[in-house]
Write a protein that holds these residues in place. Structure first.
Motif, short mmCIF file in Angstrom:
data_model
loop_
_atom_site.label_atom_id
_atom_site.label_comp_id
_atom_site.label_asym_id
_atom_site.label_seq_id
_atom_site.Cartn_x
_atom_site.Cartn_y
_atom_site.Cartn_z
N GLY A 218 0.83 -1.18 0.00
CA GLY A 218 0.00 0.00 0.00
C GLY A 218 0.87 1.24 0.00
O GLY A 218 2.10 1.16 0.15
N LYS A 219 0.24 2.40 -0.17
CA LYS A 219 1.02 3.65 -0.23
C LYS A 219 0.18 4.79 0.34
O LYS A 219 -1.01 4.89 0.06
CB LYS A 219 1.41 3.94 -1.68
N ILE A 220 0.82 5.64 1.12
CA ILE A 220 0.15 6.78 1.73
C ILE A 220 0.86 8.05 1.28
O ILE A 220 2.04 8.25 1.55
CB ILE A 220 0.18 6.67 3.26
N LEU A 221 0.12 8.91 0.55
CA LEU A 221 0.65 10.20 0.11
C LEU A 221 -0.12 11.32 0.79
O LEU A 221 -1.11 11.08 1.49
CB LEU A 221 0.54 10.31 -1.41
N SER A 222 0.28 12.55 0.58
CA SER A 222 -0.38 13.67 1.23
C SER A 222 -1.81 13.86 0.74
O SER A 222 -2.70 14.25 1.50
CB SER A 222 0.42 14.96 1.00
N LYS A 223 -2.07 13.57 -0.55
CA LYS A 223 -3.40 13.77 -1.11
C LYS A 223 -4.09 12.48 -1.52
O LYS A 223 -5.29 12.48 -1.81
CB LYS A 223 -3.30 14.70 -2.33
N GLU A 224 -3.37 11.39 -1.58
CA GLU A 224 -3.95 10.12 -1.99
C GLU A 224 -3.47 9.00 -1.08
O GLU A 224 -2.32 9.04 -0.60
CB GLU A 224 -3.58 9.78 -3.44
N VAL A 225 -4.34 8.03 -0.86
CA VAL A 225 -3.95 6.87 -0.08
C VAL A 225 -4.32 5.61 -0.86
O VAL A 225 -5.33 5.57 -1.56
CB VAL A 225 -4.62 6.85 1.31
N TYR A 226 -3.49 4.60 -0.74
CA TYR A 226 -3.71 3.33 -1.41
C TYR A 226 -3.66 2.21 -0.38
O TYR A 226 -2.60 1.85 0.11
CB TYR A 226 -2.64 3.10 -2.48
N PRO A 227 -4.84 1.65 -0.03
CA PRO A 227 -4.85 0.56 0.94
C PRO A 227 -4.10 -0.66 0.42
O PRO A 227 -3.98 -0.86 -0.80
CB PRO A 227 -6.35 0.25 1.09
N CYS A 228 -3.60 -1.46 1.33
CA CYS A 228 -2.96 -2.70 0.94
C CYS A 228 -3.92 -3.56 0.12
O CYS A 228 -3.57 -4.07 -0.95
CB CYS A 228 -2.49 -3.45 2.18
N VAL A 229 -5.15 -3.71 0.62
CA VAL A 229 -6.18 -4.47 -0.09
C VAL A 229 -7.41 -3.58 -0.25
O VAL A 229 -7.93 -3.06 0.75
CB VAL A 229 -6.55 -5.76 0.66
N HIS A 230 -7.85 -3.41 -1.48
CA HIS A 230 -9.01 -2.55 -1.78
C HIS A 230 -10.01 -3.38 -2.60
O HIS A 230 -9.73 -3.76 -3.73
CB HIS A 230 -8.56 -1.33 -2.57
N ILE A 231 -11.17 -3.64 -2.00
CA ILE A 231 -12.20 -4.46 -2.65
C ILE A 231 -13.45 -3.61 -2.85
O ILE A 231 -13.92 -2.96 -1.91
CB ILE A 231 -12.54 -5.70 -1.78
#
Length: 427
Positions: A218-231
């Motif tokens: 996963g990835k965490i940015l200042s304006k966007e986040v990406y969960p490890c698992v996204h369903i």
């Protein structure tokens, strides 16, 4: 069935070549044939960065050697494209791309690839990633003991892409995202790692089954986040798995879907308009339940961490019918509930746990030990009308008379014949 040996240009005593070029062997082969590549020979060097198209059901075999605990692939080929319903089996081989915007394996038009002990890698350092494996058109891919190497291009697009098809991964190590679109996916005893985006993204009525696997990233940015698992809009079954994305509140994000968690450990869970069943799962940090989510189960654990988040948050007319929730570290508040949610008769217990290893403490009989301090529940949202009315009225006698009046009015509404309403309406 015929066998074709691919290797360097060798001639026998009669001056005839005893080996084949790789592309010539593919062209000459028929369904059921086996193409074997001599140990140490790389057809890749003569393919000029061009993937080879295969429309026959054949087997391509290479050779591996184990040297000082290293697994060495002695044969490398460029990418392959399998189509027209062909079934291709790959064994003991490396498939390598050196250019961006290219696939190592493309499977389409109802075709099948079975890969066992295969290494997939794209060595490009600049440009744009295309899927390392692309599967579409009701096709099927099985990966067993397969390694997908990490990309040096950090654009969030290094992935296995599956659309209207089926992917099975067993005993493998995948350093890429798995992206599903109306697909079937089974992952068994494997490791999935990706730090440039979601590790697993399931969409559009995909069916996902994870068994005894580890997913990290996963990835965490200042304006966007990406969960490890996204369903999203899909069905997830997860058994005895570990989902790792610490210091975040949605390592597992499930939207408008169905989910079953059995055993295993997850750093954090966020459910939105989802139906979920959870049993014996350890949630390491926090659990959020929102927007009409329904959660059932027997028992699960929320370990809790000192990360500024409440351990359990429930809102948006959600409903939780779980027999037992066990908490570890206590935050303040431990639970935050909107007043329109229903937690039924769920038992809430607080047990001691070890801060060093993040596990609950058990006694000599292997039973959990109750914590000295109990957690607090914080409520928010608009109170029911009767509760607000009671707060406004200060005289207990007046309160009693108003409550009696409300009760009589409710009974009277039930006793009025239906014909009375019809007659009044008609007049």
């Amino acid at each position: 069935m015929s066998n074709y040996l691919v290797g360097p240009d060798k001639k026998n005593l009669f001056g005839r070549r005893s080996t084949w070029d790789f592309d010539q062997a593919i062209e000459a082969s028929s369904d059921g044939d086996v193409i074997e590549i001599e140990a140490g020979f790389d057809p890749f060097n003569g393919q000029n960065n061009q993937s080879i198209v295969i429309t026959k059901s054949i087997t391509i075999q290479g050779h591996v050697e184990n040297r000082e605990n290293e697994h060495i692939y002695t044969n490398t080929i460029d990418g392959i494209v399998v189509k027209d319903g062909a079934t291709v089996t790959l064994q003991n081989i490396c498939i390598q791309k050196n250019t961006d915007k290219s696939n190592a394996i493309t499977v389409r038009m109802g075709s099948t690839v079975i890969a066992e002990d295969v290494y997939l890698i794209n060595k490009s350092t600049t440009g744009t990633n295309y899927p390392i494996v692309y599967i579409s058109g009701n096709s099927h891919v099985q990966l067993k003991n397969v390694t997908v190497g990490a990309s040096k291009i950090s654009d969030g697009k290094h992935r296995i892409y599956v659309e209207n098809s089926e992917l099975t991964i067993r005993n493998s190590w995948i350093c890429a995202k798995v992206y599903l679109k109306h697909a079937q996916f089974l992952c068994h005893k494997s490791q999935l790692e990706y730090t440039d985006g979601c590790v697993l993204n399931g969409n559009e009525q995909s069916t996902i089954q994870l068994i005894s696997s580890t997913l990290t990233g996963g990835k965490i940015l200042s304006k966007e986040v990406y969960p490890c698992v996204h369903i999203c809009d899909s069905k997830l079954t997860c058994q005895d798995c570990s989902i790792n994305q610490p210091k975040f509140d949605m390592a597992l994000l499930v939207l408008n879907s169905q989910m079953t968690l059995k055993g295993g450990q997850v750093d954090s869970v966020s459910l939105d308009h989802t139906t979920a069943n959870i049993n014996e799962t350890l949630i390491r940090e926090s659990f959020a339940i929102e927007n009409g989510t329904q959660v059932t189960g027997n028992r699960f654990f929320i370990l809790g961490r000192d990360n500024g988040k409440v351990n359990l948050y429930i809102a948006g007319r959600s409903n939780i019918q779980v027999c037992h929730i066990i908490f570890g570290q206590i935050s303040n508040p431990n639970l935050k509930l909107e007043r329109n949610v229903d937690i039924g008769k769920t038992a809430l217990d607080y047990y001691q746990y070890n801060l060093n290893n993040g596990t609950f403490v058990v006694d000599q009989t292997n039973h959990y030990i109750s914590a000295d301090k109990q957690g607090q529940v914080s409520y928010f949202g608009k109170k029911p009308a009767l509760d607000r009315l009671n707060e406004m009225i200060g005289i207990s006698g007046v309160k009693s008379e108003i409550n009696e009046f409300i009760a009589i009015a409710q009974i009277g509404c039930k006793l009025i014949p239906e014909t009375t309403f019809k007659r009044a309406y008609n007049e």
